[in-house]
Each structure stands twice: as C-alpha cells, then as structure tokens.
Design a protein around this motif. Structure first.
Motif, mmCIF file in Angstrom:
data_model
loop_
_atom_site.group_PDB
_atom_site.id
_atom_site.type_symbol
_atom_site.label_atom_id
_atom_site.label_comp_id
_atom_site.label_asym_id
_atom_site.label_seq_id
_atom_site.Cartn_x
_atom_site.Cartn_y
_atom_site.Cartn_z
ATOM 1 N N GLY A 50 -4.227 3.863 -1.752
ATOM 2 C CA GLY A 50 -5.122 4.171 -0.647
ATOM 3 C C GLY A 50 -5.897 5.442 -0.887
ATOM 4 O O GLY A 50 -5.800 6.071 -1.944
ATOM 5 N N LYS A 53 -2.853 8.836 0.652
ATOM 6 C CA LYS A 53 -1.408 8.952 0.454
ATOM 7 C C LYS A 53 -1.019 8.847 -1.013
ATOM 8 O O LYS A 53 -1.446 7.937 -1.720
ATOM 9 C CB LYS A 53 -0.683 7.866 1.252
ATOM 10 N N THR A 55 1.209 7.901 -4.164
ATOM 11 C CA THR A 55 2.028 6.730 -4.447
ATOM 12 C C THR A 55 2.862 6.984 -5.697
ATOM 13 O O THR A 55 2.348 7.479 -6.701
ATOM 14 C CB THR A 55 1.148 5.488 -4.663
ATOM 15 N N ARG A 149 -7.854 -0.089 -6.062
ATOM 16 C CA ARG A 149 -8.213 0.585 -4.829
ATOM 17 C C ARG A 149 -7.757 -0.278 -3.655
ATOM 18 O O ARG A 149 -8.122 -1.455 -3.557
ATOM 19 C CB ARG A 149 -9.723 0.807 -4.773
ATOM 20 N N ALA A 150 -6.928 0.274 -2.786
ATOM 21 C CA ALA A 150 -6.418 -0.488 -1.645
ATOM 22 C C ALA A 150 -7.570 -0.893 -0.725
ATOM 23 O O ALA A 150 -8.536 -0.152 -0.544
ATOM 24 C CB ALA A 150 -5.397 0.342 -0.877
ATOM 25 N N LYS A 152 -8.749 -2.987 3.114
ATOM 26 C CA LYS A 152 -8.303 -3.389 4.446
ATOM 27 C C LYS A 152 -9.381 -4.241 5.107
ATOM 28 O O LYS A 152 -10.566 -4.150 4.765
ATOM 29 C CB LYS A 152 -7.963 -2.170 5.309
ATOM 30 N N ARG A 176 -12.656 -0.620 1.360
ATOM 31 C CA ARG A 176 -11.706 -0.239 0.318
ATOM 32 C C ARG A 176 -11.678 1.269 0.181
ATOM 33 O O ARG A 176 -12.612 1.971 0.616
ATOM 34 C CB ARG A 176 -12.045 -0.897 -1.010
ATOM 35 N N SER A 177 -10.621 1.775 -0.416
ATOM 36 C CA SER A 177 -10.427 3.219 -0.500
ATOM 37 C C SER A 177 -11.401 3.835 -1.500
ATOM 38 O O SER A 177 -11.656 3.282 -2.566
ATOM 39 C CB SER A 177 -8.984 3.547 -0.898
ATOM 40 N N TRP A 179 -11.577 7.162 -3.598
ATOM 41 C CA TRP A 179 -10.782 8.317 -4.013
ATOM 42 C C TRP A 179 -11.639 9.576 -4.155
ATOM 43 O O TRP A 179 -11.124 10.669 -4.308
ATOM 44 C CB TRP A 179 -10.075 8.003 -5.336
ATOM 45 N N PHE A 184 -11.802 5.378 3.719
ATOM 46 C CA PHE A 184 -12.170 3.985 3.548
ATOM 47 C C PHE A 184 -13.655 3.833 3.855
ATOM 48 O O PHE A 184 -14.148 4.368 4.852
ATOM 49 C CB PHE A 184 -11.366 3.081 4.481
#
Length: 253
Positions: A50, A53, A55, A149-150, A152, A176-177, A179, A184
């Motif tokens: 994401g 956060k 990971t 890339r996460a 949603k 999408r995330s 970075w 998002f």
C-alpha cells in the motif's frame, strides 16, 4: 539512478548524497555440489504494498551440500529500475546431515522512500549459499516473486429496491497506491468487472466489463434480473494487485 548498486559495504554516491548500506552479492562463482532445492518468497503469493504501511514478508531457502550448509550470506532482493531491498539475517536450521532450511524476512516501507512506483513488477533473490566444506552456490536470480502496488475498488449506484428488468447504472472507483506521495490515486485504463450473485447463491457471475477513465471511474448499465448482490472486481496486472469492492445488495419491489 536513485539507489546504489550492490556493494560489499556502504557506498557513497557523492559528497552531497547520503551513504546507503545495502545487501551485497559478490562476484564469486558457484563451485562444488552446493545446490538450492527450493526457494519461497511470501509463501508464493504476490507482495501487495500500500501507499503508507510498511510490509514485512518471509524468504525461505532450502539448500543442500554433502558437507552440510553453513550460511546463506550475502543475500538481497532486487527489482526493476535499480530497486534494492534488504534481507534480514538468514537463520539456517539443519533438516538432515546435508540439508538446511534458512529463513529471513524482507521489510519495505514506502514512507521511507525505499521503493518507487516504477519499481513494481517482477523481483529476484540474489544470494550466495555457503557449505561447510567451502563449496558455494551463487545466483543473481535464485528465485522470483511479484511486488505490486496495492489496489482498491469502491462501488455505488445500486438501489436498495428495483423492478425486475429495470436498468441501473453501477459506478465504481479503481485506485492504486502511489509510493511517490503515499496516497491512493485513480488508476486509468484498468479493467474491472461488474459481478452479480443471485440471492441464495454462493457464485459470482460477471455481467459487465469496464475500463477505468483517467480518474479511475468505472461504469456499467445493466438490467436487474432478480434480488442479490453486485460487486466490482479487478484482477490487476503485472504491476498492480487485485481488488474487490464492497457488496451492494438489491431487492425486487
């Protein structure tokens, strides 16, 4: 280049650039009977990162040599556009007189700018396995994995009640995330599927397909065939993870 190349110790990229210590893979070559029997990153699943956060995911290497395994070191992971991430110390546990299972973890934090948008995709494990008798196995692509890339999805537009055959327009937002700014943002040209699950069923059926706009909006107009639930689903791609929206119920009036 935003990151240093592999080096045995911390390397300076210039007086005005901070020193960055990274894992190292030497230029040594394999010799002897040392071999990798299996390698797993994140239990074989894509790493979905994401925007904010950190990971942490596992790396497991199983190796063998007739004298036994002494260590997996150095070790690191690398990806597109000079992407480089640290691997924590690998701890090896013998599984037999000749084989060991070695475990470590990789942590990536987008807030600390350890990764950039164009570094999503296929990554590789770069390592050296050392045996007790001095043999070694060296590989820059010992194993591959996906770091994505996460994404949603959200959905709207489904009325609580509708007449059978009534056409409704269901909308969604695919994001999408990023970075770069740790947020998002709408994902343009992504593919999303509108799915329907009839009341009493456990199976989803695709009823429409949509390509997201520049802002990430998806939209589909379909007839109501009965009571049940709608949702949006996106399978993602090489660089972006999958996503599913909330369920949106409709009843007949």
């Amino acid at each position: 280049m935003r990151k240093t190349s592999w080096a045995l110790c911390a390397a300076a990229a210039g007086a005005a650039v901070a020193v960055l210590a990274v894992p190292t893979i030497t230029t040594d070559r394999s010799h002897g009977d040392t071999a990798i029997t299996s390698i797993s990153v994140n239990d074989g699943r894509p790493v979905l990162l994401g925007p904010q956060k950190a990971t942490t995911f596992p790396l497991v290497v199983e190796a063998r040599d007739d004298s036994g395994i002494r260590a997996v070191d150095p070790v690191g992971v690398w990806g597109p556009n000079y992407g480089v991430l640290r691997v924590g110390p690998m701890r090896c546990t013998p599984s037999s007189a000749t084989a060991s299972v070695c475990r470590g973890t990789v942590t990536v934090d987008p807030v600390k700018k350890q990764i950039f948008n164009d570094e999503a995709g296929t990554w590789f494990v770069d390592l050296q396995v050392k045996a007790n008798d001095g043999d070694r196995y060296v590989a820059k692509t010992a194993g591959g994995f996906s770091l994505k890339r996460a994404a949603k999805l959200s959905g709207s537009g489904v009325p609580a009640k509708a007449a059978k055959g009534q056409r409704i327009t269901v909308q969604g937002w695919l994001a999408r995330s990023f970075w770069t700014d740790n947020r998002f943002h709408g994902y343009a040209d992504g593919v999303a599927y509108l799915q329907f699950r009839p009341a009493g069923s456990h199976r989803w059926k695709t009823v429409a397909k949509a390509v997201s706009s520049a802002s990430g909006t998806v939209r589909a107009t379909i007839p109501v065939t009965g009571p049940g639930d709608f949702q949006w689903y996106s399978a993602g791609d090489k660089w972006t993870g999958d996503a599913v929206s909330q369920e949106m119920a409709v009843a007949l009036r």
